[in-house]
Write a protein that holds these residues in place. Sequence first.
Motif, short mmCIF file in Angstrom:
data_model
loop_
_atom_site.label_atom_id
_atom_site.label_comp_id
_atom_site.label_asym_id
_atom_site.label_seq_id
_atom_site.Cartn_x
_atom_site.Cartn_y
_atom_site.Cartn_z
N PRO A 1 0.82 -1.22 0.00
CA PRO A 1 0.00 0.00 0.00
C PRO A 1 0.86 1.27 0.00
CG PRO A 1 -0.88 -1.58 1.57
CD PRO A 1 0.43 -2.14 1.08
N GLU A 2 1.97 1.24 0.68
CA GLU A 2 2.86 2.41 0.74
C GLU A 2 3.46 2.72 -0.63
OE1 GLU A 2 3.22 -0.30 2.83
OE2 GLU A 2 2.25 0.61 4.57
N ASP A 3 3.90 1.67 -1.35
CA ASP A 3 4.47 1.89 -2.68
C ASP A 3 3.41 2.38 -3.66
OD1 ASP A 3 6.98 1.19 -1.80
OD2 ASP A 3 6.95 -0.83 -2.67
N ALA A 4 2.21 1.83 -3.58
CA ALA A 4 1.12 2.29 -4.44
C ALA A 4 0.82 3.76 -4.15
CB ALA A 4 -0.13 1.44 -4.24
N HIS A 5 0.82 4.13 -2.88
CA HIS A 5 0.58 5.52 -2.48
C HIS A 5 1.66 6.43 -3.07
CE1 HIS A 5 -1.01 8.73 0.02
NE2 HIS A 5 0.24 9.02 0.35
N THR A 6 2.90 6.01 -2.97
CA THR A 6 4.02 6.81 -3.51
C THR A 6 3.87 7.01 -5.01
OG1 THR A 6 5.53 6.05 -1.78
CG2 THR A 6 6.53 6.85 -3.83
N LEU A 7 3.58 5.95 -5.74
CA LEU A 7 3.44 6.06 -7.20
C LEU A 7 2.27 6.95 -7.58
CD1 LEU A 7 4.19 2.42 -8.38
CD2 LEU A 7 5.40 4.49 -9.09
#
Length: 113
Positions: free
Chosen positions: A100-106
Amino acid sequence: MKAMFPPYLAAHVVGLLLTASGAAFAQSEPTALVDQQHCMFCHTRDAPFLAPSFQQIAERYRNEPNAQVMLEHKLRVGGKAHWGDMAMPLPPDRGGPLTPEDAHTLIQWVLSQ
């Protein structure tokens, strides 16, 4: 002692400082995530390719209240086509699952375009 700068030099220095401060606030590309997820296989930053550009996505969803959450979900699980005929590929077809954190960053980066 009074320092004297020609007016054109002072204006140039102020311009450089403003440009530098604006660049500091701009969000930089999360290159490792973009590469890992093969985003550039279908998207570009500023022109449609196989999918809409990141700028088109940002423009379309800029004023949508739930866009961040919806796009993060779509990025994490894939999804139906919202643009043309091509759906977002499933994570295994793009380089693997995203936290979820990587999706948020992207998605934050895409929406900042």
